[in-house]
Design an enzyme around this catalytic site. Structure first.
Site, PDB file in Angstrom:
ATOM      1  N   HIS A  80      -7.431   2.226 -38.817  1.00  0.00           N
ATOM      2  CA  HIS A  80      -6.172   1.479 -38.915  1.00  0.00           C
ATOM      3  C   HIS A  80      -5.825   1.319 -40.381  1.00  0.00           C
ATOM      4  CE1 HIS A  80      -3.159  -1.678 -38.357  1.00  0.00           C
ATOM      5  NE2 HIS A  80      -3.057  -1.187 -37.127  1.00  0.00           N
ATOM      6  N   GLU A  91      -5.658   0.852 -29.462  1.00  0.00           N
ATOM      7  CA  GLU A  91      -5.368   1.906 -28.494  1.00  0.00           C
ATOM      8  C   GLU A  91      -6.548   2.260 -27.589  1.00  0.00           C
ATOM      9  OE1 GLU A  91      -2.407   1.947 -28.332  1.00  0.00           O
ATOM     10  OE2 GLU A  91      -1.374   3.357 -29.621  1.00  0.00           O
TER      11      GLU A  91
HETATM   12  N1  ACO Z   1     -11.170   9.535 -36.919  1.00  0.00           N
HETATM   13  C1  ACO Z   1     -11.776  10.158 -37.929  1.00  0.00           C
HETATM   14  N2  ACO Z   1     -11.493   9.943 -39.233  1.00  0.00           N
HETATM   15  C2  ACO Z   1     -10.518   9.060 -39.504  1.00  0.00           C
HETATM   16  C3  ACO Z   1      -9.850   8.358 -38.500  1.00  0.00           C
HETATM   17  C4  ACO Z   1     -10.208   8.626 -37.159  1.00  0.00           C
HETATM   18  N3  ACO Z   1      -9.608   8.005 -36.152  1.00  0.00           N
HETATM   19  N4  ACO Z   1      -8.948   7.542 -39.055  1.00  0.00           N
HETATM   20  C5  ACO Z   1      -9.036   7.721 -40.376  1.00  0.00           C
HETATM   21  N5  ACO Z   1      -9.983   8.641 -40.650  1.00  0.00           N
HETATM   22  C6  ACO Z   1     -10.395   9.095 -41.940  1.00  0.00           C
HETATM   23  C7  ACO Z   1      -9.411  10.111 -42.515  1.00  0.00           C
HETATM   24  O1  ACO Z   1      -9.758  11.417 -42.153  1.00  0.00           O
HETATM   25  C8  ACO Z   1      -9.551   9.868 -43.983  1.00  0.00           C
HETATM   26  O2  ACO Z   1     -10.748  10.488 -44.448  1.00  0.00           O
HETATM   27  P1  ACO Z   1     -10.787  11.268 -45.832  1.00  0.00           P
HETATM   28  O3  ACO Z   1     -10.337  10.289 -46.869  1.00  0.00           O
HETATM   29  O4  ACO Z   1     -12.202  11.682 -45.929  1.00  0.00           O
HETATM   30  O5  ACO Z   1      -9.808  12.379 -45.654  1.00  0.00           O
HETATM   31  C9  ACO Z   1      -9.772   8.379 -44.062  1.00  0.00           C
HETATM   32  O6  ACO Z   1     -10.375   7.991 -42.850  1.00  0.00           O
HETATM   33  C10 ACO Z   1      -8.511   7.560 -44.286  1.00  0.00           C
HETATM   34  O7  ACO Z   1      -7.519   8.032 -43.452  1.00  0.00           O
HETATM   35  P2  ACO Z   1      -6.006   7.789 -43.716  1.00  0.00           P
HETATM   36  O8  ACO Z   1      -5.247   8.848 -43.016  1.00  0.00           O
HETATM   37  O9  ACO Z   1      -5.745   7.595 -45.181  1.00  0.00           O
HETATM   38  O10 ACO Z   1      -5.754   6.422 -43.045  1.00  0.00           O
HETATM   39  P3  ACO Z   1      -4.345   5.882 -42.659  1.00  0.00           P
HETATM   40  O11 ACO Z   1      -4.340   4.457 -43.029  1.00  0.00           O
HETATM   41  O12 ACO Z   1      -3.253   6.701 -43.188  1.00  0.00           O
HETATM   42  O13 ACO Z   1      -4.365   6.106 -41.072  1.00  0.00           O
HETATM   43  C11 ACO Z   1      -4.424   5.879 -38.775  1.00  0.00           C
HETATM   44  C12 ACO Z   1      -4.425   5.130 -40.122  1.00  0.00           C
HETATM   45  C13 ACO Z   1      -3.223   6.787 -38.720  1.00  0.00           C
HETATM   46  C14 ACO Z   1      -4.342   4.867 -37.655  1.00  0.00           C
HETATM   47  C15 ACO Z   1      -5.710   6.709 -38.650  1.00  0.00           C
HETATM   48  O14 ACO Z   1      -6.833   5.861 -38.690  1.00  0.00           O
HETATM   49  C16 ACO Z   1      -5.727   7.579 -37.402  1.00  0.00           C
HETATM   50  O15 ACO Z   1      -5.193   8.686 -37.445  1.00  0.00           O
HETATM   51  N6  ACO Z   1      -6.353   7.116 -36.287  1.00  0.00           N
HETATM   52  C17 ACO Z   1      -6.368   7.867 -35.071  1.00  0.00           C
HETATM   53  C18 ACO Z   1      -5.063   7.685 -34.295  1.00  0.00           C
HETATM   54  C19 ACO Z   1      -4.925   6.308 -33.709  1.00  0.00           C
HETATM   55  O16 ACO Z   1      -5.844   5.732 -33.156  1.00  0.00           O
HETATM   56  N7  ACO Z   1      -3.709   5.761 -33.830  1.00  0.00           N
HETATM   57  C20 ACO Z   1      -3.370   4.430 -33.335  1.00  0.00           C
HETATM   58  C21 ACO Z   1      -3.339   3.448 -34.470  1.00  0.00           C
HETATM   59  S1  ACO Z   1      -3.090   1.797 -33.909  1.00  0.00           S
HETATM   60  C22 ACO Z   1      -1.413   1.693 -33.681  1.00  0.00           C
HETATM   61  O17 ACO Z   1      -0.628   2.273 -34.376  1.00  0.00           O
HETATM   62  C23 ACO Z   1      -0.900   0.873 -32.593  1.00  0.00           C
END
Ligand code: ACO
Length: 366
Positions: free
Chosen positions: A249, A308
């Site tokens: 998140h 989620e």
């Molecule tokens: N699985 C694996 N790795 C992850 C995940 C995940 N679910 N989420 C983040 N990371 C990793 C990224 O790969 C990144 O790693 P890196 O720096 O080595 O490349 C790091 O953690 C940071 O990721 P960001 O993309 O910068 O985080 P951001 O704040 O932009 O993303 C998000 C947040 C989009 C929710 C992300 O965690 C994600 O894609 N999760 C999966 C989708 C999901 O569950 N979405 C629902 C969110 S809740 C809602 O909106 C109601």
């Protein structure tokens, strides 16, 4: 490319002042108009949450919005007849969005209540028509949650199900300046109207990085199948560069409090259903494996479970098809979009940030 002055994804940027909700990502706490999530979930219906969010934004807000919301469900149902074969080929959230677009724009309470009613009426109609079944007309006398379930299944909600539905809708009704609420506020800031703001919200919500994640959570659970497969499946997915849906998140650096609110709702339902306790135990084993692996692989990143993951389990237990999960999210979040849109319309300025140009300089004239 990112730099401290221009963070990618506007991370850390404050883009609005709001009286509506506060997301404390360090403490893992969500406050909605002075109430913590724990104080609301399980004790309030979505009608009460809408009243709480709308308070002060509409002069003619009645004390109990239930009857007016019931009447609004009945009024918007006539739009369902516009669902043709072309719209029914779309995903449920897209077909639902197309019906919402038929509602006139406006800024008054009547428009707002129709927009609260619309996803709850349109989504079950789309799901039923896509399954070859006839849509069920709303019953204005029922609660919003009970009527949503009745319109989906064509029978009264099972014991405990309307309460679980309310727990879900209240849990997701508002959440600070998330991507879809920001989209709704930007649209409202141009004075485009509440329908336009809701359409912007639905459009931003549907992506898998926001409200589109719970369907894929079910796909992940089904692909894993058994607890002993979890580690290998998750490792392979991460090796392929995939993200685990339902984890991570932008704001929460600890557990998303909504995950536990929903896990509690699933537990309460599990007491009444034969299959659910086993499904919950399996999901918890996948959650534990995922958290352990994410900690091993990304020790510097605080990645935890988000709303989620247990949304998926709860909506599955309420017999929504996974393709409809994002649409159910909209049934709850539309309350927040509308309150934020009104807050923006009433006191806000046009939202118009700037960009840094990093393209080529213009060619010099020969
Ligand atoms: N699985 C694996 N790795 C992850 C995940 C995940 N679910 N989420 C983040 N990371 C990793 C990224 O790969 C990144 O790693 P890196 O720096 O080595 O490349 C790091 O953690 C940071 O990721 P960001 O993309 O910068 O985080 P951001 O704040 O932009 O993303 C998000 C947040 C989009 C929710 C992300 O965690 C994600 O894609 N999760 C999966 C989708 C999901 O569950 N979405 C629902 C969110 S809740 C809602 O909106 C109601």
């Amino acid at each position: 490319m990112t730099d401290m002055a221009h963070p990618e994804g506007l991370e850390g940027v404050i883009a609005a002042r709001t009286v509506l909700s506060e997301v404390d990502g360090q403490a893992g706490r969500l406050v909605i108009r002075g109430w913590t999530l724990d104080q609301l979930v399980g004790r309030t219906r979505i009608e009460d949450a809408v009243s709480l969010l709308f308070d002060g934004f509409f002069e003619d807000l009645p004390k109990d919005i239930g009857p007016a919301l019931g009447a609004a469900r009945v009024a918007v149902f006539e739009e369902v007849s516009a669902l043709d074969d072309g719209l029914l080929k779309l995903g449920p959230v897209e077909a639902m969005r197309a019906l919402i677009a038929r509602l006139p724009d406006g800024e008054d309470l009547e428009t707002a209540l129709k927009l609260i009613a619309a996803p709850a009426v349109f989504l079950p109609a789309v799901v039923r028509l896509q399954a070859g079944e006839t849509p069920v007309a709303p019953d204005a006398a029922l609660s919003h949650a009970a009527d949503l379930l009745r319109m989906l299944h064509a029978r009264p909600a099972a014991p405990g199900h309307a309460e679980a539905m309310d727990a879900y809708l209240v849990t997701v009704c508002d959440h600070g300046l998330n991507a879809s609420t920001f989209a709704a506020r930007v649209t409202a800031s141009t004075r485009a109207g509440l329908t336009s703001a809701v359409l912007a919200g639905v459009s931003a919500l549907k992506g898998p990085l926001h409200g589109g994640a719970p369907g894929p959570v079910i796909e992940m659970l089904d692909a894993i199948g058994r607890p002993e497969n979890a580690r290998a499946w998750i490792e392979a997915a991460l090796d392929r560069g995939e993200r685990l849906m339902g984890f991570g998140h932008r704001i929460y650096k600890v557990r998303d409090p909504r995950a536990d609110a929903l896990k509690g709702a699933v537990r309460r339902l599990a007491g009444q259903s034969g299959r659910l306790p086993g499904r919950l135990a399996f999901a918890e084993s996948v959650e534990a494996a995922a958290l352990a692996i994410l900690r091993e692989r990304k020790p510097d990143r605080p990645l935890d479970v988000n709303v989620e993951f247990f949304t998926a389990l709860l909506l599955e237990a309420l017999a929504f098809p996974p393709a409809a999960f994002t649409g159910v999210f909209a049934v709850g979040r539309v309350a927040g979009w509308l309150a934020h849109a009104r807050e923006q319309q009433v006191g806000g300025r046009l939202i118009r940030p700037q960009s840094v140009y990093i393209g080529p300089a213009p060619l010099r004239a020969a």
